[in-house]
Design an enzyme around this catalytic site. Sequence first.
Site, PDB file in Angstrom:
ATOM      1  CE  LYS A 194     -16.461  54.069   2.735  1.00 42.80           C
ATOM      2  NZ  LYS A 194     -16.580  53.435   1.556  1.00 42.80           N
ATOM      3  CB  SER A 204     -14.004  50.644   2.001  1.00 45.38           C
ATOM      4  OG  SER A 204     -14.753  51.502   1.089  1.00 45.38           O
ATOM      5  CB  SER A 212     -17.276  49.832  -0.544  1.00 48.28           C
ATOM      6  OG  SER A 212     -16.054  49.315  -0.852  1.00 48.28           O
TER       7      SER A 212
END
Length: 390
Positions: free
Chosen positions: A26, A103, A127
């Site tokens: 990420k 996210s 997330s």
Amino acid sequence: MADPFIALVDDAGCPGPLAGLRLAVKDLFDLAGTPTGAGNPRWLETHAPAEADAEAVARLRAAGARVVGKTVTDELAWSLNGSNVHYGVPENPAAPGRVPGGSSSGSASAVALGLADIGLGTDTGGSIRVPASYCGLFGLRPTHGRVSLAGAVPLAPTFDTAGVLTRDARTLRLAMEALLDEPEEAHAPITRLLAPRDIWDEVPDATRDALLPAVESLGLDVDTAPFFDDPHFGLEHESATGASGVTPLESARRAYAALQAWEAWQAHGAWIEASRPEFGPGVKARFANASKLTGADVTGAQRVRSGVVALVRDRLPEGTALAIPAAPGPAPLIGAEPDREAIVRLTCIAGLSGAPGLALPAGEVEDLPVGLQLVATPGGDEVLLALADR
């Protein structure tokens, strides 16, 4: 649909328990020599390339995982949808035409597409757990503080955690074993589940019908008594904020939202005011609201948080886990407005208490995946992983 990767990496890998497994990172985590964008072009412009790997990346690499790329994230990790106005919506192959969840959207997408075996993500308010549910994956939000966040962009530090998404329970366990600090003490195996009706009543009938059989199929004792049965829970907070007539679970959600927003503004307010980034509408509105919070909002929310911590300590003794949906239903269609409040009502208990939360694929609604969430007492990460692996 957008590519889940914003940059590809050619990494040879090394021996270890994760050798041969591909790692998607990420874009909140530093990779040495690579800029960290945090999902926003202005952040990318105003920050130098990383000098070293984030600690979580370094641990996974040392265990043998091979980094294949950095992935799209919602801006500064403050969304649960998986739609980034700058970089698009990564594909969700488990639910075509629908969002992957955020996210950790790109990491979930890369794993679901088979482009990576491990997706490194963060979970502040859901997330990891929400993308896992939407994409039919396994994911763990660890106990707060058990995985280092050194070298990762924060959102709300007292809630932020780092964990992974995988397609199977064994890979999840191996990856988390590389990430987790040693436990302070061993925890008893889970033999009892709480499936409280006051929380399950919050989700649509179709989600309950899809997931409750999975709870029963684990073969453990199941208790459906209400989780929030203290009539005084949250009353001080509600009187402080002027709200009334809300459920205890909604009181917990509001407290979480206030504390997360306060911390997000403390972390990024000065940069926002100095750099004037272009945000998508949802993230822009959340930061604008965060800038207006007062000390009274935070004080009241902290009282509710203390109540949740005590409640989790009381309700989740050794050998007991909370079993609730990871999300209210399947992934929303791209462009649809998600019910963020309904999602956070299901994810905030783990966040407020610092407890580990495991999401695992457990059912379908109209042929779309929905995930089950298991929450254990803080420090009980290993017993959750063992239950998933079983």
